[in-house]
Design a protein around this motif. Sequence first.
Motif, PDB file in Angstrom:
ATOM      1  N   LYS A  15     -14.294 -30.018  79.433  1.00  0.00           N
ATOM      2  CA  LYS A  15     -13.044 -29.251  78.662  1.00  0.00           C
ATOM      3  C   LYS A  15     -12.571 -28.079  79.423  1.00  0.00           C
ATOM      4  N   SER A  16     -13.271 -27.331  79.785  1.00  0.00           N
ATOM      5  CA  SER A  16     -13.020 -26.139  80.621  1.00  0.00           C
ATOM      6  C   SER A  16     -12.352 -26.309  81.860  1.00  0.00           C
ATOM      7  N   SER A  17     -12.876 -27.385  82.596  1.00  0.00           N
ATOM      8  CA  SER A  17     -12.547 -27.638  83.901  1.00  0.00           C
ATOM      9  C   SER A  17     -10.927 -28.206  83.823  1.00  0.00           C
ATOM     10  N   PHE A  18     -10.575 -29.291  82.831  1.00  0.00           N
ATOM     11  CA  PHE A  18      -9.654 -29.767  82.820  1.00  0.00           C
ATOM     12  C   PHE A  18      -8.533 -28.663  82.195  1.00  0.00           C
ATOM     13  N   ALA A  19      -8.881 -27.789  81.178  1.00  0.00           N
ATOM     14  CA  ALA A  19      -8.186 -26.753  80.859  1.00  0.00           C
ATOM     15  C   ALA A  19      -7.471 -25.824  81.850  1.00  0.00           C
ATOM     16  N   GLN A  20      -8.675 -25.523  82.602  1.00  0.00           N
ATOM     17  CA  GLN A  20      -8.097 -24.629  83.839  1.00  0.00           C
ATOM     18  C   GLN A  20      -7.375 -25.202  84.751  1.00  0.00           C
ATOM     19  N   LYS A  21      -7.237 -26.361  85.106  1.00  0.00           N
ATOM     20  CA  LYS A  21      -6.590 -27.152  85.979  1.00  0.00           C
ATOM     21  C   LYS A  21      -5.044 -27.395  85.510  1.00  0.00           C
ATOM     22  N   GLN A  22      -4.918 -27.889  84.040  1.00  0.00           N
ATOM     23  CA  GLN A  22      -3.814 -27.764  83.409  1.00  0.00           C
ATOM     24  C   GLN A  22      -3.005 -26.321  83.450  1.00  0.00           C
ATOM     25  N   ALA A  23      -3.649 -25.222  83.372  1.00  0.00           N
ATOM     26  CA  ALA A  23      -3.251 -23.951  83.053  1.00  0.00           C
ATOM     27  C   ALA A  23      -2.708 -23.468  84.639  1.00  0.00           C
ATOM     28  N   GLU A  24      -3.451 -23.707  85.528  1.00  0.00           N
ATOM     29  CA  GLU A  24      -3.362 -23.542  86.840  1.00  0.00           C
ATOM     30  C   GLU A  24      -1.972 -24.197  87.540  1.00  0.00           C
ATOM     31  N   GLU A  25      -1.728 -25.406  87.086  1.00  0.00           N
ATOM     32  CA  GLU A  25      -0.624 -26.292  87.307  1.00  0.00           C
ATOM     33  C   GLU A  25       0.677 -25.695  86.817  1.00  0.00           C
ATOM     34  N   ASP A  53     -15.638 -20.050  88.946  1.00  0.00           N
ATOM     35  CA  ASP A  53     -14.588 -20.992  89.071  1.00  0.00           C
ATOM     36  C   ASP A  53     -13.298 -20.807  89.098  1.00  0.00           C
ATOM     37  N   ARG A  54     -12.815 -19.405  88.835  1.00  0.00           N
ATOM     38  CA  ARG A  54     -11.592 -18.846  88.926  1.00  0.00           C
ATOM     39  C   ARG A  54     -11.285 -18.159  90.041  1.00  0.00           C
ATOM     40  N   ASP A  55     -10.135 -18.035  90.658  1.00  0.00           N
ATOM     41  CA  ASP A  55      -9.824 -17.243  91.714  1.00  0.00           C
ATOM     42  C   ASP A  55      -8.980 -16.129  91.455  1.00  0.00           C
ATOM     43  N   GLU A  56      -8.722 -15.252  92.386  1.00  0.00           N
ATOM     44  CA  GLU A  56      -7.722 -14.082  92.138  1.00  0.00           C
ATOM     45  C   GLU A  56      -6.291 -14.313  91.332  1.00  0.00           C
ATOM     46  N   GLN A  57      -5.970 -15.410  91.297  1.00  0.00           N
ATOM     47  CA  GLN A  57      -4.566 -15.669  90.705  1.00  0.00           C
ATOM     48  C   GLN A  57      -4.890 -15.473  88.945  1.00  0.00           C
ATOM     49  N   TRP A  58      -5.987 -15.375  88.507  1.00  0.00           N
ATOM     50  CA  TRP A  58      -6.386 -15.414  87.104  1.00  0.00           C
ATOM     51  C   TRP A  58      -6.438 -13.940  86.880  1.00  0.00           C
TER      52      TRP A  58
END
Length: 175
Positions: A15-25, A53-58
């Motif tokens: 869930k979290s990986s999918f959500a993170q990818k969607q948000a980053e896109e 799992d999150r980089d500096e863009q967050w």
Amino acid sequence: MAQITFITGGQRSGKSSFAQKQAEESSAAPVYLATARIWDEDFHQRVKRHQSDRDEQWTTIEEEIEISKHDLSGKTVLLDCITLWLTNIFYENKNDVNASLEIAKQEWDKFINQDMKLFVVSNELGMGVHPENELARKFADLQGWMNQYIASSANEVFLMVSGIPVQVKGISNDD
């Protein structure tokens, strides 16, 4: 009004990986709205793994209950997760399901009254073993009712199964 993508599924379903990818896109500068309350060392380690799992863009905002108090208009937001948020509300309301559900619904309605792109992560507790004690059954009921409430306001709903997103509501991107 928020554009909502609701992502639900079992523990470790992706869930979290999918959500993170969607948000980053969706954004070069997404906001991570973390609802976790650190209860023990094991959970602290889980939080640290998510953080790594999150980089500096967050940008990260930590908020245990009052998610609506943050002005997130114009942002892409990943709220992770509804289960932890509800746990905090349930605990603060001395395990009263009805009071907790009412408070959660009111807070949710205020929160989504912002113009943002919102990705929401939650757990499907009712798909596993029937809880053996009353408190766990009450919380599973609360979680199920709140998931239904959130899904009803969502533009898209995904159920994660073994790392695979299955769209159950919304317009598919496939032609």
